[in-house]
Enzyme design. Structure first.
Site, PDB file in Angstrom:
ATOM      1  CG  ASN A 150      -0.410   0.662   2.408  1.00 36.91           C
ATOM      2  OD1 ASN A 150      -0.401   1.897   2.507  1.00 36.91           O
ATOM      3  ND2 ASN A 150       0.097  -0.134   3.342  1.00 36.91           N
ATOM      4  CB  ILE A 164      -2.784   4.965   2.293  1.00 34.11           C
ATOM      5  CG1 ILE A 164      -3.175   3.484   2.176  1.00 34.11           C
ATOM      6  CG2 ILE A 164      -4.011   5.865   2.511  1.00 34.11           C
ATOM      7  CD1 ILE A 164      -4.179   3.140   1.128  1.00 34.11           C
ATOM      8  CB  CYS A 224       4.127   6.193   7.605  1.00 32.95           C
ATOM      9  SG  CYS A 224       3.272   6.081   6.026  1.00 32.95           S
ATOM     10  N   GLY A 254       0.628  -8.255   5.478  1.00 30.87           N
ATOM     11  CA  GLY A 254      -0.005  -9.553   5.229  1.00 30.87           C
ATOM     12  C   GLY A 254       0.930 -10.712   5.547  1.00 30.87           C
TER      13      GLY A 254
END
Ligand SMILES: Cc1cc2nc3c(=O)[nH]c(=O)nc-3n(C[C@H](O)[C@H](O)[C@H](O)COP(=O)(O)O)c2cc1C
Length: 323
Positions: A73, A75, A137, A226
């Site tokens: 991701n 984002i 992040c 994941g």
């Protein structure tokens, strides 16, 4: 169920399961749980998506791409800013009747202080149990992982947030796996005054469309989450528990995050040294994940006649399997 109760410093959680920041939004996205009593009661706490001082639009699309064993991701911490969060979103999560941890991030140390001061001035300690400081992040240009890989910055950020908050809120520091030795930023966060550690955020990665040669993600690179990252997360929890005495004495509890999708995964994290766990990506696949994992853990502790807390870090007393 008493055997699944855990303590995060002075806060008792009825279950060791928390949402992983960013994977169930600030309030709306988790509404799905409201319709499922069992899923809600399986949760021990709710962790919000990262909130920043000002609103952020996030990164260009595409923002998510599937990989064989997880997702990438990018984002970019999209959110409407802290004022909007407090005014428009916080009240929805309060209805869940769960401890709330607000995940925060900033572009600079000064901005971290300002954000913490806003939360402190608005008496949010009455409604929020703690803050999770996101210094990890990988998807933003300033701050994020560049803070988290520099122990000096980690210590300063935690110290400054702590100064604004006093002891009104529990401080969790969320670490990045994008380092050679996780114990260095972990130690720095403890020196800065963190009450707990959470690990891991996503691992840096990228994916390329071989038909065109273009990167799939609008942000070019992203963060992998994941099942693929579970062994990394378990290892990093194990390392902190092994090398940092405050962790092995359970004075600084660890929240294990990364790749959890079954109750067995939760036990691995707990045996490595985690007290609590966060679940993210697996929830995108199975909306009943919290309920399913809770049932699995309940059956396990009943069968073994043990409490979950008694299993924290037990691997450190064991020899490798073939010895
Ligand atoms: C779509 C997505 C958005 C995320 N947003 C955030 C975020 O805003 N703040 C944060 O600290 N972590 C964020 N994360 C990282 C997760 O909280 C978690 O650390 C990571 O995904 C590993 O856990 P998992 O494998 O169970 O997903 C995000 C992860 C995903 C997949």
């Amino acid at each position: 169920m008493k055997k699944l109760q855990v303590k995060l410093k002075n806060i008792t959680l009825k279950s060791p399961l928390m949402t992983a920041s960013g994977t169930s939004g600030h309030s709306n996205e988790i509404e799905i749980l409201r319709n499922s009593e069992k899923s809600l009661s399986a949760l021990g706490a709710f962790v919000t998506k990262t909130v920043t001082l000002e609103s952020r639009l996030g990164n260009p699309e595409f923002r998510i791409v599937e990989t064989r064993t997880g997702i990438l991701n990018s984002i970019g911490l999209q959110n409407k800013g802290v004022q909007s969060f407090v005014k428009n979103e916080l009240h929805s999560i309060l209805n869940f009747n769960l401890p709330i941890f607000d995940n925060i991030s900033a572009n600079s140390i000064g901005e971290f202080s300002e954000l913490a001061s806003y939360l402190s001035d608005n008496n949010l300690s009455q409604v929020i149990s703690g803050l999770e400081i996101n210094v990890s992040c990988p998807n933003i240009k300033r701050g994020g992982v560049s803070f988290g890989t520099d122990p000096k910055q980690v210590e300063l950020i935690v110290k400054n947030v702590k100064k604004e908050i006093d002891d009104k809120l529990l401080i969790i520091t969320k670490l990045t796996p994008n380092v050679t030795d996780i114990t260095l930023p972990a130690r720095a966060a403890i020196n800065g005054g963190t009450d707990a550690l959470s690990m891991i955020n996503t691992l840096r990665g990228m994916a390329i469309d071989i038909n065109t040669g273009e990167p799939f993600l609008g942000g070019i690179t992203g963060g992998l989450s994941g099942p693929a990252i579970k062994p990394v997360g378990v290892f990093m929890v194990y390392e902190c528990f092994r090398k940092i005495s405050e962790c092995s004495k359970k004075e600084i509890p660890i929240i294990g995050i990364g790749g959890i999708s079954t109750w067995r995964d939760v036990l691995e994290y707990i045996m490595a040294g985690a007290t609590v766990v966060g679940i993210g990506t697996a929830w995108f696949v199975n909306p009943d994940i919290f309920k399913d994992i809770h049932t699995g853990l309940k059956n396990y502790v009943n069968e073994k006649q043990e409490s979950l807390s008694s299993l924290i870090g037990i691997t450190h007393k064991k020899k490798p399997k073939n010895k």
